[in-house]
Design an enzyme around this catalytic site. Structure first.
Site, PDB file in Angstrom:
ATOM      1  N   GLU A  10      29.767 -37.460 -27.846  1.00  0.00           N
ATOM      2  CA  GLU A  10      28.798 -36.382 -28.021  1.00  0.00           C
ATOM      3  C   GLU A  10      28.840 -35.835 -29.441  1.00  0.00           C
ATOM      4  OE1 GLU A  10      27.466 -32.481 -25.527  1.00  0.00           O
ATOM      5  OE2 GLU A  10      29.407 -32.386 -26.532  1.00  0.00           O
ATOM      6  N   TRP A  52      24.583 -35.883 -20.672  1.00  0.00           N
ATOM      7  CA  TRP A  52      23.315 -35.174 -20.834  1.00  0.00           C
ATOM      8  C   TRP A  52      22.228 -35.683 -19.888  1.00  0.00           C
ATOM      9  CZ3 TRP A  52      21.395 -31.465 -24.535  1.00  0.00           C
ATOM     10  CH2 TRP A  52      22.399 -30.898 -25.330  1.00  0.00           C
ATOM     11  N   TYR A  76      21.151 -29.677 -30.673  1.00  0.00           N
ATOM     12  CA  TYR A  76      22.223 -29.439 -31.651  1.00  0.00           C
ATOM     13  C   TYR A  76      22.166 -30.284 -32.924  1.00  0.00           C
ATOM     14  CZ  TYR A  76      24.467 -27.024 -27.749  1.00  0.00           C
ATOM     15  OH  TYR A  76      24.747 -26.180 -26.720  1.00  0.00           O
ATOM     16  N   CYS A 118      24.254 -23.568 -26.280  1.00  0.00           N
ATOM     17  CA  CYS A 118      25.315 -22.664 -25.821  1.00  0.00           C
ATOM     18  C   CYS A 118      26.255 -22.345 -26.989  1.00  0.00           C
ATOM     19  CB  CYS A 118      26.085 -23.290 -24.674  1.00  0.00           C
ATOM     20  SG  CYS A 118      25.126 -23.477 -23.162  1.00  0.00           S
ATOM     21  N   ARG A 134      27.500 -18.566 -26.966  1.00  0.00           N
ATOM     22  CA  ARG A 134      26.827 -17.491 -26.227  1.00  0.00           C
ATOM     23  C   ARG A 134      27.075 -17.589 -24.724  1.00  0.00           C
ATOM     24  NH1 ARG A 134      22.706 -19.193 -23.149  1.00  0.00           N
ATOM     25  NH2 ARG A 134      21.925 -21.288 -23.616  1.00  0.00           N
ATOM     26  N   ASP A 187      30.919 -21.918 -19.869  1.00  0.00           N
ATOM     27  CA  ASP A 187      31.353 -22.396 -18.564  1.00  0.00           C
ATOM     28  C   ASP A 187      32.856 -22.656 -18.661  1.00  0.00           C
ATOM     29  OD1 ASP A 187      32.047 -23.921 -16.343  1.00  0.00           O
ATOM     30  OD2 ASP A 187      30.302 -25.242 -16.462  1.00  0.00           O
ATOM     31  N   ALA A 192      26.530 -27.025 -12.844  1.00  0.00           N
ATOM     32  CA  ALA A 192      25.318 -26.271 -12.540  1.00  0.00           C
ATOM     33  C   ALA A 192      24.257 -26.609 -13.577  1.00  0.00           C
ATOM     34  CB  ALA A 192      25.612 -24.774 -12.529  1.00  0.00           C
TER      35      ALA A 192
END
Length: 273
Positions: A58, A80, A103, A155, A175, A178, A272
């Site tokens: 990633e 992803w 990103y 995120c 921000r 998880d 999730a």
């Protein structure tokens, strides 16, 4: 990784139960921070298995500037896939593997109002070399003008470099965190980015500073968190990079190795979406 476990326990014990976008529900605390000194070992979680090949893939995908998960899948990474195939995004994506201007696209191809392409990561590396005391050395993935053109708003929103005494440190603001599934991955990813940038700028890796906004545990992860907190951490591994690499764009999967990584068994949990 006792520091990470302490944060996990804090959220579990002191957090407030809240609703969330996914409908699963979370237990959440706003505003946490932890520091990881990379001279003391690479901060890979040891109380469960970290899938480090996915971390590498990633990050290399981000560095490449791609927004196409086909490039990620070529490195045998499919983390992803679920997001790109979510119903809400299928209506917006340009093709089946399009993640939008996520990103890496923002890192390497931020668009100015005049349409100029700005390579933030390249500029950051140049600034580390030429003006290491600058307080403006930041890379942002949070582009308000293009949030609707991304499969998910970022995120981990932005990061800043800091140089002192021949050491390079990196602080990242996240921000949405998880804590069980994502945060161990994020810690490893940005620590690896720090190691890579330190190498290509001729510096030692200092600290990864992780600043968190909404730090949460999903309610369907509570049992897994309790299992993880019952385990004793093992010694941290080391990171080994191909020392011949002097350009951030030249790193490949085979140039990055996690050495002496000992860990407890994996703990499965549903993401999730």
């Amino acid at each position: 990784m006792k520091k990470y476990l302490n944060l996990l326990e804090k959220v579990m014990k002191e957090g407030t139960d809240k609703s969330d976008r996914t409908g699963v529900g979370t237990r959440s605390i706003f505003g946490l921070q932890e520091r990881y000194d990379l001279s003391k070992g690479f901060p890979a979680v040891t109380t469960k298995k970290l899938f480090f090949n996915s971390v590498k893939a990633e990050l290399l995908w981000f560095i490449s500037g791609s927004g196409d998960i086909a490039d990620l899948q070529k490195m045998d990474c499919h983390i992803w896939d679920a997001n790109v195939n979510a119903d809400y995004w299928k209506k917006k994506r340009k093709h089946e593997t399009d993640a939008g201007r996520v990103y890496g696209v923002q890192w390497r191809d931020w668009r100015s109002p005049e349409g100029e392409s700005i390579d933030q990561l390249k500029k950051a590396i140049e600034m580390i070399k030429e003006n290491p005391d600058s307080r403006r050395n930041m890379v942002s993935a949070w582009n308000p003008g293009e949030l609707e053109n991304q499969v998910l708003p970022p995120c981990h929103s932005f990061f800043q470099f800091y140089v002192v005494d021949g050491k390079l440190s990196l602080q990242m603001y996240q921000r949405s965190c998880d804590m069980f599934l994502g945060v161990p991955f994020n810690i490893a990813s940005y620590s690896l980015l720090l190691e890579m940038v330190a190498q290509v700028t001729g510096l030692e890796a200092g600290e990864f500073v992780h600043t968190m906004g909404d730090a949460h545990i999903y309610k369907n992860h509570f049992d897994q968190v309790k299992e993880q907190l019952s385990r004793k951490p093992k010694k941290l591994p080391e990171i080994r990079l191909n020392k011949k690499i002097a350009d951030i764009d030249d790193f490949k999967m085979s140039d990055i190795e996690l050495v002496d990584y000992k860990h407890h068994p994996a703990i499965r949990a549903e993401m999730a979406v």
